[in-house]
Every structure is written in C-alpha cells, then in structure tokens.
Motif scaffolding. Structure first.
Motif, short mmCIF file in Angstrom:
data_model
loop_
_atom_site.label_atom_id
_atom_site.label_comp_id
_atom_site.label_asym_id
_atom_site.label_seq_id
_atom_site.Cartn_x
_atom_site.Cartn_y
_atom_site.Cartn_z
N VAL A 1 0.96 -1.20 0.05
CA VAL A 1 0.09 0.05 -0.04
C VAL A 1 0.70 1.24 0.08
O VAL A 1 1.75 1.55 0.92
CB VAL A 1 -0.99 0.02 1.24
CG1 VAL A 1 -1.75 1.26 1.26
CG2 VAL A 1 -1.64 -1.21 1.25
N THR A 2 0.68 2.18 -1.03
CA THR A 2 1.53 3.26 -1.00
C THR A 2 1.05 4.40 -0.07
O THR A 2 0.59 5.48 -0.65
CB THR A 2 1.79 3.81 -2.50
OG1 THR A 2 0.26 4.21 -3.03
CG2 THR A 2 2.32 2.77 -3.42
N ILE B 1 -0.51 -3.91 -5.61
CA ILE B 1 -0.23 -2.81 -5.05
C ILE B 1 -1.37 -1.89 -5.22
O ILE B 1 -2.05 -1.81 -6.08
CB ILE B 1 0.80 -2.00 -5.89
CG1 ILE B 1 2.27 -2.72 -5.86
CG2 ILE B 1 0.76 -0.62 -5.51
CD1 ILE B 1 3.20 -2.01 -7.08
N ILE B 2 -1.80 -1.50 -4.02
CA ILE B 2 -3.02 -0.68 -3.60
C ILE B 2 -2.32 0.97 -3.56
O ILE B 2 -1.50 1.29 -2.71
CB ILE B 2 -3.69 -0.83 -2.27
CG1 ILE B 2 -4.48 -2.09 -2.54
CG2 ILE B 2 -4.55 0.14 -2.08
CD1 ILE B 2 -5.19 -2.71 -1.25
N VAL B 3 -2.78 1.66 -4.74
CA VAL B 3 -2.06 2.95 -4.79
C VAL B 3 -2.94 4.10 -4.07
O VAL B 3 -3.98 4.56 -4.53
CB VAL B 3 -2.00 3.40 -6.51
CG1 VAL B 3 -1.24 4.84 -6.54
CG2 VAL B 3 -1.25 2.30 -7.14
N LEU C 1 3.89 -9.07 -9.53
CA LEU C 1 2.98 -8.15 -9.67
C LEU C 1 1.69 -8.60 -10.66
O LEU C 1 1.85 -8.79 -11.80
CB LEU C 1 3.30 -6.55 -9.92
CG LEU C 1 2.25 -5.72 -9.76
CD1 LEU C 1 1.67 -5.40 -7.90
CD2 LEU C 1 2.96 -4.04 -10.08
N GLN C 2 0.60 -8.52 -10.13
CA GLN C 2 -0.51 -9.13 -10.78
C GLN C 2 -1.74 -7.90 -11.11
O GLN C 2 -2.27 -8.03 -12.12
CB GLN C 2 -1.08 -10.47 -10.44
CG GLN C 2 -0.08 -11.62 -10.33
CD GLN C 2 -0.95 -12.71 -9.97
OE1 GLN C 2 -1.98 -13.17 -10.40
NE2 GLN C 2 -0.15 -13.51 -9.00
N VAL C 3 -1.86 -7.27 -10.03
CA VAL C 3 -2.76 -6.04 -10.27
C VAL C 3 -2.44 -4.72 -9.56
O VAL C 3 -1.91 -4.80 -8.45
CB VAL C 3 -4.09 -6.67 -9.51
CG1 VAL C 3 -3.87 -7.06 -8.18
CG2 VAL C 3 -5.11 -5.70 -9.58
N ILE C 4 -2.62 -3.73 -10.24
CA ILE C 4 -2.55 -2.34 -9.42
C ILE C 4 -3.63 -1.83 -9.06
O ILE C 4 -4.61 -1.72 -10.12
CB ILE C 4 -1.65 -1.46 -10.39
CG1 ILE C 4 -0.21 -2.12 -10.65
CG2 ILE C 4 -1.33 -0.11 -9.53
CD1 ILE C 4 0.37 -1.40 -11.75
N SER C 5 -4.29 -1.74 -7.92
CA SER C 5 -5.60 -1.22 -7.41
C SER C 5 -5.66 0.10 -7.05
O SER C 5 -4.99 0.51 -6.05
CB SER C 5 -6.13 -2.27 -6.41
OG SER C 5 -7.56 -1.85 -6.16
N LYS C 6 -6.24 1.08 -7.49
CA LYS C 6 -6.45 2.35 -7.26
C LYS C 6 -7.28 2.80 -5.99
O LYS C 6 -8.49 2.26 -6.10
CB LYS C 6 -6.63 3.47 -8.52
CG LYS C 6 -6.66 5.05 -7.93
CD LYS C 6 -5.23 5.45 -7.83
CE LYS C 6 -5.11 6.89 -7.49
NZ LYS C 6 -5.84 7.40 -6.24
N HIS C 7 -6.67 3.28 -4.92
CA HIS C 7 -7.46 3.76 -3.92
C HIS C 7 -8.40 5.15 -4.19
O HIS C 7 -8.02 6.06 -3.71
CB HIS C 7 -6.50 4.03 -2.68
CG HIS C 7 -7.27 4.31 -1.30
ND1 HIS C 7 -7.87 5.27 -0.90
CD2 HIS C 7 -7.73 3.29 -0.47
CE1 HIS C 7 -8.31 5.27 0.22
NE2 HIS C 7 -8.14 3.90 0.68
N GLY C 8 -9.36 4.93 -5.19
CA GLY C 8 -9.97 6.09 -5.74
C GLY C 8 -10.40 5.73 -7.28
O GLY C 8 -10.15 4.59 -7.67
N SER C 9 -10.54 6.75 -7.91
CA SER C 9 -11.04 6.60 -9.51
C SER C 9 -10.14 7.18 -10.31
O SER C 9 -10.16 6.75 -11.56
CB SER C 9 -12.40 7.41 -9.77
OG SER C 9 -12.33 8.42 -9.26
#
Length: 315
Positions: free
Chosen positions: A12-13, A54-56, A72-80
């Motif tokens: 989590v960044t 990674i949750i950005v 790494l398989q998925v980058i998920s944005k904490h937002g839109s």
C-alpha cells in the motif's frame, strides 16, 4: 511438520488503510510504504517483498516500480483516478489496473459544491475582511445561483451528483460527456463550445488523458461567458495554470476553486497563493470519513477479484 507458507504481499503506497479493507485482505501480508513515499522507496519495497498487488493511495506507479515487483498481478487505485498509473506499461506486462469507481463520488461532489458556493458567495474573502474588522454589507453583492447555468464537463458518478444538487438549487444544468448516451431528467447534453459560452459555473469531472491535457487554456477561456466561475475537483493537468491566472486577472473568470494541481504537492511559493479570487484546497475532495472506508474496501475488492480470477484460470 510442514513449514508455514508465507502469505503473498499487498503493498500500500501510504501509511494506513481502512480496517474494513485490512480485514478483507487478511489472507495477505499488507506492507505500508509510509506517508507520501518516494519512487525509490516504493521500488526498494517492491524488490524486497515482491508484492502480488499494489494499492495506490499516494504517488505514481511506473514501469520501474512494476519491474521491481516481479510477481505483480494487479495495481488497484484507492479511488477513481488511474492516470497516476502507467497503464500502457502495465498492459505490456500483463498487469491488471483497476479503480474503485464511485467509492468517493459523494465526497468529491460535496467538495465541488463547497467550492462553487465559496466562489459564488465570496466566503473566504468576506471571512478575511471580517477578521480584519471590516463590515462590507453596504458594498458586497454575491452571485445568486438560482436561474443560472451550471456546466459540467463529465457526467459520471460525481458529475451526476453535482448535477442533482444544481437542479435542487434551481439552476439550468447542461453537460458535456462524449460517453453519455442520454442526459438525466432535467438536464441537457451540449457540445463543449456551447457549454463554455453558456455556463455561469463550469465544474470539471472528467479523467485526465493525453487528449484533454490543458483542455482549458487561453483559447478556451476566451470562449467562456465573462465573469464565470470555474471549479476543478478532477485533475490539475486539465488546466493551463498560467492561462488560468491571466483569465482571473482580466475578469474573464470571476473566481475559481481548485482542489487539484498540475504538480502535487503544489510548490511553495506558488503564483496561486497571491490571487484573491482563487480558492485552494490540497486535493482532498475525495477524502472524507466515509470515502476513506469505501475506497479502501473498493481497492481491496479489486485486488481479491483479479487474483481470484487468475487463480481460477490456472486451475
């Protein structure tokens, strides 16, 4: 006796994530990068932990970070707003990019209206004047919004909430959105030029793309209705900031409210800091108590969905 299998890592960044999201990720080791981590810090953590996701929350994710992660398989944005993720690099590496669409829509829409009202009613200006001992009742006139035109650039989850409030205020609501097939009741879809020339308030609710970067510039500001209000709770790169300063100084714009900037954090000192008819907030439109939980849960759900899909595909 079989050794304990190490849990896969989610990076989590940021320094925290909503407890509800952490509960959803109980099958993973969650590693936090800290408050506003640098690229080098994120690269080092990726090299050390080899996260599968990674949750950005803060910062950007580029090819260098992706390559350091390895698994790494998925980058998920904490937002839109996924413009902070190099989507082309992710696609080349077979990494899914997901956004928590709509998770902070109510918070951003409310903040857009906070800025619209602050501009129309000169809230910050009058507050400063009162603090200095002035009583401007005999000289001040605010802008009444009833009967005025609200122009929305973008009609997604946020834009539609802003539109509903505009209709409740008795405004004429128009919108431009190339992906909208029809307008909600009480609204009208128009072309951008018509929106610029007709709107008393223009509010931005579209993603930033290479095609619309600096869509608001000297040429487009010249087509605005003189004395209009501009609010941006989307992305700073949509606006040519030097052109905005000129439009405010010339009175082409009465006032502007910005929650996002071309470079973030905004540099200090910055030309914006001395402009009286410019209201600023530090990209916190989507940061509320409820949105924090919703974005955390949404980003965690996207991680679980992608990893689950890929696990099933290999069985």
């Amino acid at each position: 006796m079989q050794a304990n299998k190490q849990k896969p890592v989610v990076l989590v960044t940021a320094a925290d994530l909503a407890p509800q999201a952490l509960e959803m990720l109980s099958g993973f080791e969650v590693v936090f990068a800290g408050k506003q981590p640098t690229e080098d810090e994120v690269v080092a953590l990726c090299a050390m932990h080899k996260p599968v996701a990674i949750i950005v929350r803060y910062g950007k994710v580029n090819a260098r970070i992706m390559d350091a992660a390895g698994q790494l398989q998925v980058i998920s944005k904490h937002g839109s707003g996924i413009d902070v993720i190099d989507q082309e690099a992710a696609a080349q590496r077979g990494i899914e990019v997901r956004a928590a669409v709509g998770a902070n829509a109510a918070a951003v829409a409310e903040h857009a209206w906070a800025l619209i009202l602050a501009c129309a009613k000169s809230v910050t200006h009058l507050h400063v004047r009162m603090r200095a001992g002035h009583w401007d009742k005999a000289t001040h006139k605010s802008v009444e919004l009833e009967g005025r035109t609200l122009g929305l650039v973008g009609l997604g989850a946020i834009g539609r909430r802003v539109a509903a409030a505009g209709l409740a205020f008795g405004m004429n609501v128009i919108a431009y959105d190339p992906f909208a097939k029809e307008a909600p009741a009480g609204m009208t879809l128009v072309e951008l030029d018509a929106l610029y020339s007709s709107s008393d308030v223009v509010s931005l609710h579209c993603p930033l793309t290479p095609e619309n970067r600096q869509m608001l510039n000297r040429h487009t500001f010249a087509r605005f209705k003189r004395g209009a209000i501009l609010v941006n709770t989307a992305r700073g790169g949509l606006i040519d900031e030097a052109a905005l300063l000129d439009a405010l100084a010339a009175g082409q714009l009465r006032c502007a409210g910005l929650d996002s900037f071309d470079v973030e954090p905004m540099s200090n000192p910055h030309p914006f800091q001395s402009v009286a008819n410019l209201i600023l907030s530090p990209h916190i439109g989507g940061v509320s108590d409820a949105a924090y939980v919703n974005m955390g849960k949404g980003s965690a759900a996207n991680v679980l969905a992608v990893l689950g899909e890929r696990t099933r595909a290999t069985v």
